[in-house]
Design an enzyme around this catalytic site. Structure first.
Site, mmCIF file in Angstrom:
data_model
loop_
_atom_site.group_PDB
_atom_site.id
_atom_site.type_symbol
_atom_site.label_atom_id
_atom_site.label_comp_id
_atom_site.label_asym_id
_atom_site.label_seq_id
_atom_site.Cartn_x
_atom_site.Cartn_y
_atom_site.Cartn_z
ATOM 1 C CE LYS A 114 -4.294 -1.669 0.758
ATOM 2 N NZ LYS A 114 -5.465 -2.083 1.396
ATOM 3 C CE LYS A 197 -5.791 -8.151 -1.895
ATOM 4 N NZ LYS A 197 -6.893 -8.097 -1.029
ATOM 5 C CE LYS A 200 -13.384 -4.513 0.540
ATOM 6 N NZ LYS A 200 -12.155 -4.361 1.312
HETATM 7 N N1 AQP Z 1 -8.907 -11.156 -4.469
HETATM 8 C C1 AQP Z 1 -9.325 -11.814 -3.390
HETATM 9 N N2 AQP Z 1 -9.512 -13.148 -3.424
HETATM 10 C C2 AQP Z 1 -9.954 -13.837 -2.328
HETATM 11 N N3 AQP Z 1 -10.231 -13.233 -1.140
HETATM 12 C C3 AQP Z 1 -10.066 -11.896 -1.080
HETATM 13 N N4 AQP Z 1 -10.260 -11.003 -0.087
HETATM 14 C C4 AQP Z 1 -9.935 -9.763 -0.520
HETATM 15 N N5 AQP Z 1 -9.558 -9.814 -1.803
HETATM 16 C C5 AQP Z 1 -9.617 -11.119 -2.180
HETATM 17 C C6 AQP Z 1 -10.745 -11.358 1.249
HETATM 18 O O1 AQP Z 1 -11.866 -10.532 1.513
HETATM 19 C C7 AQP Z 1 -11.821 -10.082 2.864
HETATM 20 C C8 AQP Z 1 -11.782 -8.574 2.809
HETATM 21 O O2 AQP Z 1 -10.920 -8.056 3.703
HETATM 22 P P1 AQP Z 1 -10.672 -6.513 3.863
HETATM 23 O O3 AQP Z 1 -11.823 -5.733 3.379
HETATM 24 O O4 AQP Z 1 -10.300 -6.291 5.283
HETATM 25 O O5 AQP Z 1 -9.442 -6.128 2.996
HETATM 26 P P2 AQP Z 1 -8.542 -6.706 1.915
HETATM 27 O O6 AQP Z 1 -8.127 -8.088 2.179
HETATM 28 O O7 AQP Z 1 -7.418 -5.720 1.765
HETATM 29 O O8 AQP Z 1 -9.522 -6.661 0.660
HETATM 30 P P3 AQP Z 1 -9.429 -5.770 -0.614
HETATM 31 O O9 AQP Z 1 -10.648 -6.062 -1.432
HETATM 32 O O10 AQP Z 1 -8.120 -5.921 -1.297
HETATM 33 O O11 AQP Z 1 -9.562 -4.312 -0.035
HETATM 34 P P4 AQP Z 1 -8.642 -3.039 -0.222
HETATM 35 O O12 AQP Z 1 -8.525 -2.851 -1.708
HETATM 36 O O13 AQP Z 1 -9.359 -1.916 0.424
HETATM 37 O O14 AQP Z 1 -7.335 -3.313 0.441
HETATM 38 C C9 AQP Z 1 -10.600 -10.743 3.492
HETATM 39 O O15 AQP Z 1 -10.952 -11.945 4.122
HETATM 40 C C10 AQP Z 1 -9.724 -11.003 2.310
HETATM 41 O O16 AQP Z 1 -8.801 -12.041 2.532
#
Ligand code: AQP
Length: 334
Positions: A114, A197, A200
């Site tokens: 990040k 990956k 969002k």
């Molecule tokens: N690409 C992915 N494939 C499988 N699982 C995923 N998760 C996120 N992306 C994938 C799982 O979704 C949950 C969301 O966790 P989070 O919102 O705390 O943050 P994150 O893991 O950082 O998810 P994002 O979508 O990538 O958010 P941003 O972009 O804001 O950092 C977790 O269980 C994660 O493993």
């Protein structure tokens, strides 16, 4: 009572990655682990570690809660709440910071990733300490299991380390949680750049299918998903990562093994497979979206979140008070 805890931060529009890696898994566990209690929170405090617009964040928090319910979370079995409405999360986060080392946080790969992307907008201290708040979110409720995608594995290991360290110093207090990572679909990749990956908070959503996309959008995104010029249906994440990613999505949504998907489309080009995948995903998300629309504007959602806040607070308040006494905080009463 044994417990499962999970959360998602409302930092962007929920994607198919979140759905497969976290939401679907949580709902499945709810039906298989009948003697467990479930705690599920919208991690809005985590979302503000990067800049957010207040009105958008508030709407997204509600959306995430509604999507979980639409996906099948049963409010009679799951305590569903907003993290910021249970103040003990921030309090325990601070207490645990006092048992966490800078070096541990500096090693977190998600932080390093990040920082690389967000250099120009400034890095907040909270983005750095985020994994400690996440540890607090989890061990607050003494869960046995935490269902997450593969990207959260390192944070879960840190959570365990912090809990073990605290227990060693102050006596058995926190349950040491186990991560539950799905065997297929633990890391859904971006459709345009399969080296990263699906996320969002990506600026462009070209490589991500959001849970709000309609059939045309899903079809267009899957049709233009990067594959390869080999042209042979095979599940090979190393040599054909783009195709393997699509096969994984098909397998999870279609309740199949990746190899069964390969057999089904053997000898056919990728086009037919992609068209069918778009229909499969659109049907699944269509059902989800219909339920979401029924829930989002209903008073029931507020009643569920109010009740969730009360139940979570009851548990969290007692846990944090005990934790503070263990550490030596509070008065000696005479
Ligand atoms: N690409 C992915 N494939 C499988 N699982 C995923 N998760 C996120 N992306 C994938 C799982 O979704 C949950 C969301 O966790 P989070 O919102 O705390 O943050 P994150 O893991 O950082 O998810 P994002 O979508 O990538 O958010 P941003 O972009 O804001 O950092 C977790 O269980 C994660 O493993």
């Amino acid at each position: 009572m044994k417990r499962v805890v999970s959360g998602i931060k409302p930092s962007g529009t929920l994607t198919l990655g979140n759905y497969i890696g976290a939401i679907k898994q949580f709902v499945n566990l709810q039906s298989t682990l009948s003697d467990y209690e479930f705690f599920l929170f919208v991690a809005d405090l985590h979302a503000i570690t990067v800049p957010q617009e207040a009105a958008v964040l508030r709407k997204r928090s509600r959306d995430v809660a509604a999507m979980y319910l639409a996906a099948g979370v049963d409010p009679n079995r799951t305590v569903l709440f907003l993290q910021s409405e249970v103040k003990e999360h921030a309090e325990l986060g601070y207490l645990l910071q006092c048992s966490t080392y800078m070096g541990e946080l500096e090693r977190m790969t998600q932080y390093k990733d990040k920082v690389r992307v967000k250099k120009e907008t400034g890095i907040t201290a909270a983005l750095f300490t985020y994994p400690v708040l996440m540890a607090a979110d989890i061990i607050m409720y003494d869960p046995e299991f935490v269902p997450v995608g593969d990207d959260q594995k390192q944070h879960l290991e840190l959570t365990r380390d912090i809990a073990i360290r605290f227990n060693n110093k102050y006596g058995d207090f926190f349950t040491i949680p186990e991560p539950l990572i799905p065997t297929i679909g633990s890391r859904i990749m971006d459709l345009q750049d399969v080296s990263k990956k699906m996320s969002k908070s990506d600026e462009s959503d070209k490589g991500a299918i959001t849970l709000y996309d309609d059939f045309e959008t899903i079809h267009r995104k899957i049709r233009s998903a990067v594959t390869d010029s080999i042209g042979i249906m095979k599940y090979d994440p190393i040599k054909q990562p783009g195709l393997a990613n699509l096969i994984t999505i098909y397998a999870v949504i279609g309740h199949m093994d990746p190899e069964e998907v390969v057999t089904k489309y053997q000898g056919q080009g990728y086009a037919q497979f992609k068209d069918d995948l778009a229909v499969l995903v659109a049907n699944e998300l269509g059902t989800l979206q219909n339920r979401y629309h029924e829930i989002i504007d209903s008073g029931t959602l507020d009643a569920i979140l109010d009740s969730g806040r009360e139940k979570a607070h009851e548990y969290a308040f007692r846990k944090v008070e005990k934790c503070k006494r263990k550490i030596g905080l509070g008065r000696i009463k005479k």
